[in-house]
Design a protein around this motif. Structure first.
Motif, PDB file in Angstrom:
ATOM      1  N   LEU A  56       0.829  -1.206   0.000  1.00  0.00           N
ATOM      2  CA  LEU A  56       0.000   0.000   0.000  1.00  0.00           C
ATOM      3  C   LEU A  56       0.862   1.254   0.000  1.00  0.00           C
ATOM      4  CD1 LEU A  56      -2.908   1.121   0.152  1.00  0.00           C
ATOM      5  CD2 LEU A  56      -2.709   1.041   2.645  1.00  0.00           C
ATOM      6  N   VAL A  57       1.938   1.220   0.774  1.00  0.00           N
ATOM      7  CA  VAL A  57       2.838   2.382   0.843  1.00  0.00           C
ATOM      8  C   VAL A  57       3.575   2.583  -0.473  1.00  0.00           C
ATOM      9  CG1 VAL A  57       4.920   3.298   1.956  1.00  0.00           C
ATOM     10  CG2 VAL A  57       3.099   2.291   3.347  1.00  0.00           C
ATOM     11  N   THR A  58       4.167   1.496  -0.989  1.00  0.00           N
ATOM     12  CA  THR A  58       4.971   1.631  -2.204  1.00  0.00           C
ATOM     13  C   THR A  58       4.120   1.878  -3.441  1.00  0.00           C
ATOM     14  OG1 THR A  58       4.968  -0.784  -2.494  1.00  0.00           O
ATOM     15  CG2 THR A  58       6.820   0.185  -1.300  1.00  0.00           C
ATOM     16  N   GLY A  59       2.906   1.330  -3.471  1.00  0.00           N
ATOM     17  CA  GLY A  59       2.078   1.453  -4.660  1.00  0.00           C
ATOM     18  C   GLY A  59       1.111   2.600  -4.659  1.00  0.00           C
ATOM     19  N   VAL A  60       0.843   3.204  -3.491  1.00  0.00           N
ATOM     20  CA  VAL A  60      -0.134   4.286  -3.418  1.00  0.00           C
ATOM     21  C   VAL A  60       0.458   5.536  -2.774  1.00  0.00           C
ATOM     22  CG1 VAL A  60      -2.377   4.994  -2.507  1.00  0.00           C
ATOM     23  CG2 VAL A  60      -2.065   2.663  -3.343  1.00  0.00           C
ATOM     24  N   VAL A  61       1.054   5.388  -1.587  1.00  0.00           N
ATOM     25  CA  VAL A  61       1.546   6.558  -0.861  1.00  0.00           C
ATOM     26  C   VAL A  61       2.711   7.215  -1.591  1.00  0.00           C
ATOM     27  CG1 VAL A  61       2.559   7.374   1.292  1.00  0.00           C
ATOM     28  CG2 VAL A  61       0.757   5.644   1.350  1.00  0.00           C
ATOM     29  N   VAL A  62       3.670   6.423  -2.025  1.00  0.00           N
ATOM     30  CA  VAL A  62       4.846   7.004  -2.702  1.00  0.00           C
ATOM     31  C   VAL A  62       4.450   7.728  -3.989  1.00  0.00           C
ATOM     32  CG1 VAL A  62       7.041   6.492  -3.835  1.00  0.00           C
ATOM     33  CG2 VAL A  62       6.482   5.415  -1.647  1.00  0.00           C
ATOM     34  N   PRO A  63       3.657   7.100  -4.891  1.00  0.00           N
ATOM     35  CA  PRO A  63       3.228   7.869  -6.068  1.00  0.00           C
ATOM     36  C   PRO A  63       2.440   9.125  -5.706  1.00  0.00           C
ATOM     37  CG  PRO A  63       2.841   5.527  -6.408  1.00  0.00           C
ATOM     38  CD  PRO A  63       3.236   5.692  -4.972  1.00  0.00           C
TER      39      PRO A  63
ATOM     40  N   ILE B 267      -7.000   5.572   2.004  1.00  0.00           N
ATOM     41  CA  ILE B 267      -7.934   5.583   3.137  1.00  0.00           C
ATOM     42  C   ILE B 267      -8.912   4.418   3.032  1.00  0.00           C
ATOM     43  CG2 ILE B 267      -9.756   6.906   4.281  1.00  0.00           C
ATOM     44  CD1 ILE B 267      -8.289   9.452   3.393  1.00  0.00           C
ATOM     45  N   TRP B 268      -9.457   4.197   1.842  1.00  0.00           N
ATOM     46  CA  TRP B 268     -10.407   3.097   1.673  1.00  0.00           C
ATOM     47  C   TRP B 268      -9.772   1.752   2.006  1.00  0.00           C
ATOM     48  CZ3 TRP B 268     -11.860   5.208  -3.815  1.00  0.00           C
ATOM     49  CH2 TRP B 268     -12.719   6.304  -3.669  1.00  0.00           C
ATOM     50  N   ARG B 269      -8.545   1.547   1.515  1.00  0.00           N
ATOM     51  CA  ARG B 269      -7.884   0.263   1.772  1.00  0.00           C
ATOM     52  C   ARG B 269      -7.641   0.064   3.265  1.00  0.00           C
ATOM     53  NH1 ARG B 269      -4.500  -1.167  -2.762  1.00  0.00           N
ATOM     54  NH2 ARG B 269      -5.979  -1.644  -4.444  1.00  0.00           N
ATOM     55  N   LEU B 270      -7.232   1.103   3.959  1.00  0.00           N
ATOM     56  CA  LEU B 270      -6.981   0.976   5.396  1.00  0.00           C
ATOM     57  C   LEU B 270      -8.249   0.593   6.147  1.00  0.00           C
ATOM     58  CD1 LEU B 270      -4.581   3.941   6.302  1.00  0.00           C
ATOM     59  CD2 LEU B 270      -4.033   1.512   6.155  1.00  0.00           C
ATOM     60  N   THR B 271      -9.402   1.032   5.657  1.00  0.00           N
ATOM     61  CA  THR B 271     -10.659   0.734   6.354  1.00  0.00           C
ATOM     62  C   THR B 271     -11.296  -0.572   5.880  1.00  0.00           C
ATOM     63  OG1 THR B 271     -11.964   2.022   4.750  1.00  0.00           O
ATOM     64  CG2 THR B 271     -11.111   3.195   6.687  1.00  0.00           C
ATOM     65  N   THR B 272     -10.682  -1.250   4.935  1.00  0.00           N
ATOM     66  CA  THR B 272     -11.263  -2.481   4.386  1.00  0.00           C
ATOM     67  C   THR B 272     -11.573  -3.531   5.451  1.00  0.00           C
ATOM     68  OG1 THR B 272     -10.294  -2.184   2.185  1.00  0.00           O
ATOM     69  CG2 THR B 272     -10.816  -4.437   2.851  1.00  0.00           C
TER      70      THR B 272
END
Length: 387
Positions: A100-107, A146-151
């Motif tokens: 999640l960090v490498t594929g979403v947060v970093v971009p 945010i959505w993924r964290l709440t999954t």
């Protein structure tokens, strides 16, 4: 609007256990991608890019305004539903969080910084950099995070979709939410993501039946006609889901009503769109794995042309000019989804970043347990060769 490291949603794999997928070869995994979802992601990203190109042109054409409104009614909901569907496996484990960090947060951090710098350079107007106020199209990465964290929470509650709809309706009457992290969009688009979490493969097979494909023709025709009628009677900003009812100049009670109406109509159009998506391998199927590049990079082309005033050329505001712009943008975003472009930008869209994370103790322990077996296997192979 769809493995977040190489595209906007996880790579569509067959529904097998994670353990089995870890032991497959890369070639074997690649063959098990579902062409339908790759096709859907590619076609959706083309619609996103073309609609962005229509925005500076649509003021002179009611037909183009109607087409713009129609596309905005379903292109991001379709993307988000598929994103939710392939987020069902997110469980908050270290491996998932790392991805999640490498594929979403970093971009998000990279492009949230790059877009203001680009505007400052091209437009000549200094632009502040803020990681809390998503710029242009980076809001989707913020929302996906945010959505993924709440999954795990949505998988836990008994009635997730009604709860998500209730939250979206409350958000539409709460102007105090503000612009931080684009929470209005995060909350108002939330039901589509939660719906994706609740779907199963058979639900997508249902909308791909021949009867649904045929029924989609009059549905889209009626939707286009309604959009043409609504151009002069409805505020198109409702489709952006980024403002409350009060901010759009409507009474507060209109917000929940519009949320339900838009959810229903967007869901219907999404089903019709998916019914037309080919299920077989097409020439553009492999491009579905590169939608993150297409999504994040096409904004530089659209914004660059806008900053330079290219969209102000009179020829582009005629029917042939609008068609030419649409075709050019579709070709451009297609090229941005190709493998060479993905390789160039892999350092920011698919970074490994092993240096930033601690080793998973469970994984390390399992690898240590396998080492004796691997050594024994090597000895057996040597004995066979010597024999």
């Amino acid at each position: 609007m769809f493995h977040a490291a190489s595209s906007l949603v996880p790579s569509p794999r067959s529904l097998r256990s994670q353990k089995d997928q870890q032991h497959r070869s890369p070639d074997r995994r690649a063959k098990q991608r579902d062409a339908f979802f790759d096709n859907a992601k590619y076609l959706a990203i083309v619609l996103v890019a073309v609609a962005h190109a229509w925005e500076p042109l649509k003021g002179d054409s009611r037909v183009l305004q109607a087409a713009y409104m129609l596309v905005y009614a379903f292109h991001m909901p379709a993307f988000i539903v598929v994103s939710g569907f392939f987020s069902r496996g997110f469980d908050g484990s270290p491996g998932r969080l790392k991805r999640l960090v490498t594929g979403v947060v970093v971009p998000y951090v990279v492009f949230e910084t790059a877009y203001p710098l680009f505007k400052t350079y091209v437009d000549g107007v200094p632009q502040d950099i803020s990681l809390l106020d998503p710029y242009f199209l980076t809001w989707f990465l913020c929302a996906l995070f945010i959505w993924r964290l709440t999954t795990p929470l949505w998988k836990l509650v008994r009635h997730p979709l009604p709860l998500a709809l209730g939250i979206a309706m409350l958000a539409s009457v709460t102007p105090a939410i503000g612009d931080d992290l684009d929470l209005q969009r995060v909350l108002q688009f939330l039901p589509f993501f939660v719906l994706g979490l609740t779907l199963r493969p058979e639900h997508f097979r249902l909308v791909r039946r021949r009867a649904v494909r045929i029924a989609a023709v009059p549905v889209f025709a009626c939707a286009l006609a309604f959009s043409w009628w609504a151009v002069e009677r409805m505020n198109g900003a409702w489709f952006y889901h980024r403002d409350s009812a009060q901010e759009l100049g409507a009474p507060w009670w209109v917000g929940p009503v519009m949320q339900l109406a838009l959810f229903g109509s967007s869901l219907l159009l999404t089903a019709c769109f998916l019914s037309w998506v080919p299920g077989r391998t097409m020439w553009f199927t492999t491009l579905g794995a590169g939608t993150l590049c297409g999504y994040l990079l096409h904004g530089f082309l659209i914004k660059g042309a806008d900053y330079r005033g290219w969209f102000d050329h009179p020829a582009l505001h005629r029917p042939l000019g609008e068609i030419a712009v649409s075709a050019a943008v579709a070709v451009a975003v297609t090229l941005l989804c190709t493998a060479p472009v993905r390789r160039v930008f892999r350092c920011v869209m698919e970074p490994r970043m092993d240096w930033a994370f601690r080793a998973d103790p469970v994984r390390v322990a399992r690898e240590r347990e396998r080492e004796p077996e691997q050594e024994k296997e090597k000895e057996r192979e040597k004995e066979k060769v010597s024999a």
